[in-house]
Design an enzyme around this catalytic site. Sequence first.
Site, PDB file in Angstrom:
ATOM      1  N   HIS A 155    -110.077  17.895 -17.786  1.00 39.44           N
ATOM      2  CA  HIS A 155    -111.281  17.907 -16.950  1.00 39.44           C
ATOM      3  C   HIS A 155    -111.489  16.603 -16.191  1.00 39.44           C
ATOM      4  O   HIS A 155    -112.351  16.541 -15.311  1.00 39.44           O
ATOM      5  CB  HIS A 155    -112.507  18.211 -17.818  1.00 39.44           C
ATOM      6  N   ASP A 363    -113.766  10.821 -10.567  1.00 40.07           N
ATOM      7  CA  ASP A 363    -114.299  11.931 -11.349  1.00 40.07           C
ATOM      8  C   ASP A 363    -113.356  13.112 -11.218  1.00 40.07           C
ATOM      9  O   ASP A 363    -112.810  13.357 -10.131  1.00 40.07           O
ATOM     10  CB  ASP A 363    -115.692  12.330 -10.847  1.00 40.07           C
TER      11      ASP A 363
END
Length: 454
Positions: A155, A363
């Site tokens: 992720h 991110d």
Amino acid sequence: MARIVIVSNRVPSPNERGPRAGGLAVGLADALKDGGLWFGWSGEIAKTSRSEVKRVEADGITYATIDLCQEDYDRFYVGFANSTLWPLLHFRLGLIDFKREDLEGYIEVNRTYAAALALELRPDDLVWIHDYHLIPLGQELRKLGVKNRLGFFLHIPFVPASLFTALPQGNQLLRAFCAYDVVGFQTDEHRRDFLDCIEQILGLKAESDGQVETSTGRMQAIANPIGIDARGFAALATKAERSPETQRLKASLVGRALVIGVDRLDYSKGLPNRFDAFGRLLNSFPEHRQKVSYLQIAARSREDVSEYQAIRRELDRKAGNINGRFAEFDWVPLRYMTRAVGRNTLAGFYRAARIGLVTPLRDGMNLVAKEFIAAQDDNDPGVLVLSRFAGAAEDLSEALIVNPFDPDEIAEAMHQALIMPLDERKDRMARLRGRVFTVTAEAYCREFLKALAA
């Protein structure tokens, strides 16, 4: 039909689903809509390292958890996962704190997870393992003779070989990926960097579709961005707009525009630069003074890691400096809070905001950006200011894309958002909403499980 088995470091409690659930729990809800098993750590610290599996049944899902002892938690979670892997995979080599005993503890906890999980598996289960805490888990399951299809999804970002080689014994960790049938990443950039490492460090050449022939079989790397339940969140935002919390927020603004940021308190989120940018907005564009308020929600996390303690002190200081310099007796420019806020409340806050400020230094995806978009009012939408280094930027090009290392560029984007005509705001947001309502959590689960079952 094969049962779906989800494995993650933390297992959400069935009692905490809904408004307070985190991004992973919300994103994976569709994978288990027909039932299944969710396995991982309970979040509890036990006195001994050997804990029995605890099971809770709810809505057709079995939540199976084990505890960790303090030493395992310190080495596996605080140590290798969050003091070595997290900074490495967020391009922050200077923050890596590697200890050999932490790596050994990381492997040992994954071995413990594998031993417990293997006893829970049925022959036709599809096993989907999540995130950087559990990279070696597939390899440990294979050592125990598990033949099931195994998938892994990262992720957070991945790094190119030139950075990955900084990790001591990194080739050992890289080989662990080869135990999986499918390895997923948020963006094609992260996938390319992973395959770059596989080729340059392990000498394994990928085919055009991301398949790699390994000593034990074939592994395929795919890009599969995670989404949200956009329709559900939009409905939540519409309802939350009338909630007492949102009404209190609007009343406190006294007609001022709202800038909102929602993040974990983490050095990867670019919060110091973001605070600096807001200060420069007020300094360089004085016409916005007393006409805009910035609310930053930064829920505390990993407080036992020293870098997180340091960033909290830095943000306290910066917030005080900005308010001390620009505040008036009836206006506090920057509102900064470090406690968590429920998703239903956040949905109303997003809908009330003129600017969603999402500027991480790195991110994997960033679902806050997608939730902000889903929450907007089509008739009077806000503007998303988004870091080019968030995985979400790959698809959300109608946002105002900024370099998060440049506070002046962020300030200029906020100024542009504040003066943007309504027609332009509507046009940008309509295009963004079209993508967010297409690349959903349901589509994410469906595409990964389709690849895993192939």
